[in-house]
Design a protein around this motif. Sequence first.
Motif, short mmCIF file in Angstrom:
data_model
loop_
_atom_site.label_atom_id
_atom_site.label_comp_id
_atom_site.label_asym_id
_atom_site.label_seq_id
_atom_site.Cartn_x
_atom_site.Cartn_y
_atom_site.Cartn_z
N GLN A 1 0.84 -1.19 0.00
CA GLN A 1 0.00 0.00 0.00
C GLN A 1 0.88 1.24 0.00
OE1 GLN A 1 -3.69 -0.08 2.55
NE2 GLN A 1 -2.65 -1.84 3.47
N LYS B 1 0.58 5.58 0.56
CA LYS B 1 -0.27 6.69 1.01
C LYS B 1 0.51 7.98 0.99
CE LYS B 1 -1.56 6.86 5.39
NZ LYS B 1 -2.34 6.57 6.63
N PHE C 1 -3.66 3.91 -2.07
CA PHE C 1 -3.96 2.83 -3.01
C PHE C 1 -3.14 1.60 -2.66
CE2 PHE C 1 -0.17 4.51 -5.03
CZ PHE C 1 0.47 3.37 -5.53
N THR C 2 -3.57 0.46 -3.23
CA THR C 2 -2.87 -0.81 -3.07
C THR C 2 -2.47 -1.33 -4.43
OG1 THR C 2 -4.19 -1.35 -1.10
CG2 THR C 2 -3.02 -3.16 -2.17
N SER D 1 -5.80 -0.70 -6.59
CA SER D 1 -7.07 -0.43 -5.92
C SER D 1 -6.96 0.93 -5.26
CB SER D 1 -7.36 -1.52 -4.87
OG SER D 1 -7.62 -2.76 -5.50
N ALA E 1 -8.32 3.70 -3.04
CA ALA E 1 -9.28 3.92 -1.96
C ALA E 1 -9.69 5.37 -1.84
CB ALA E 1 -8.71 3.43 -0.63
N ALA E 2 -8.78 6.28 -2.19
CA ALA E 2 -9.07 7.72 -2.12
C ALA E 2 -7.96 8.47 -2.83
CB ALA E 2 -9.18 8.18 -0.67
N THR F 1 -11.70 1.28 -8.35
CA THR F 1 -12.25 2.01 -7.22
C THR F 1 -13.49 1.27 -6.72
OG1 THR F 1 -13.84 3.41 -8.40
CG2 THR F 1 -11.52 4.11 -8.43
N PRO F 2 -14.06 1.68 -5.59
CA PRO F 2 -15.26 1.00 -5.10
C PRO F 2 -16.47 1.09 -6.02
CG PRO F 2 -14.20 2.18 -3.32
CD PRO F 2 -13.49 2.59 -4.57
N ALA G 1 -13.80 9.63 -1.69
CA ALA G 1 -14.37 8.69 -0.74
C ALA G 1 -15.59 9.27 -0.02
CB ALA G 1 -13.31 8.27 0.28
#
Length: 260
Positions: free
Chosen positions: A91, A93, A118-119, A135, A137-138, A159-160, A177
């Motif tokens: 990950q 950040k 992200f990952t 992935s 996340a924000a 993304t989600p 997010a």
Amino acid sequence: MLPLKNPFLTYDRRGAGFCAFVTLLVTSLLLVSCGNLTAPIPAVNLPAATQAALPRTAVMAEVQGQVVTQAPGAQTWSPAVVGALLRAGDQVKTLSDGRARIEFSEGSTLRIAPDTVFTLTELNEDAANPVTRLSLAAGRVFVRLGNLLGENGAMEVITPVGLAAVRGSLISVAFDAATGQMAAACFVGNCEVATTAGRVSFTDRQQVVIQSPDLPPQPPQPFAPEQEQIFQQNVPDLQQVLAGEELLHSLQASATARAE
């Protein structure tokens, strides 16, 4: 008996001059061959067989401000280190003052804007079909594919609410997010976004918004005025990317004309 003189150790004015000349010549050759060590090494398109033999890697190439990483299974974040290898599951950040750049061995670049998490979920080793998946996340990332990628190569940002894929040159993907909204902006190249309800392709200076995973992506729209500024602020080599695209299009047009 007089001792024999070693001709290689004989010293006189003529020998000294010759040695000085040789020294100067060797020094000059070394300066010519080695003096430009800081010059960038030009990109080389390796044969497909050679690419297949080399493992793909992702390297943290640049860090500005506060950037942290976390390996799979780790409980704490660690400061990002320039030169560190990233692996699937890691990950990354960035904080409010943080930016980072990740370079992939096939020539692709990932730039990370502030306040992004992200990952790196996949980094496959198939040189014929090099795929990278993130992935998000924000936050926001910028993806530029390198010229060593195969025809089927791609980088996908998940993304989600949906995913974005670039198979051309340069795309920005952002996920808020708080609102659950995803926005993808294609600066140049062939870009695509998808949800469970549909898929949309778009190209140069177009953007697409996804509001829900259960709804199709909205139709492509021209760039908003601020999109150009966002790319300029976050992609320092933007003009080089554009110049490379123009050269590629010119070469493709020439090759097509010759084939006809």
